[in-house]
Design a protein around this motif. Sequence first.
Motif: not given
Length: 126
Positions: A27, A31-32, A52-54, A100-104
């Motif tokens: 993956r 996105t994680y 965070t993701r970013s 797996l995460e939508i938000f930061d």
Amino acid sequence: QVQLVESGGGLVQAGGSLRLSCAASGRTLSTYAMGWFRQAPGKEREFVAAITRSGSRTYHADSVRGRFTISRDNVVNTVYLQMNSLKPEDTAVYYCAGRLEIFDKYYYGARDYPNWGQGTQVTVSS
């Protein structure tokens, strides 16, 4: 499902440094949300650091703050843990974990992470 593989552990003298890597496959790592945990013999798994993701925000446990630094390179799908000024009490198996995460956002509970690597041993001699 992402697969996580840690590397970079080993034996080091107190005061030394190591950099752990956690390579992801299967993956896109961007996105994680990611974290590092550790477990010493006879002890519970302990949170070390999260990102965070970013990569814009990080959080480190009090026991390692100022000595360890979590970072990530989403281009190469890898998360790092730079460990400086190592102490014998840092001896443990170190695990990376992903969510797996939508938000930061970052997370510091082991239960928040469904994906785990196999761990890498870090031993700090006095």
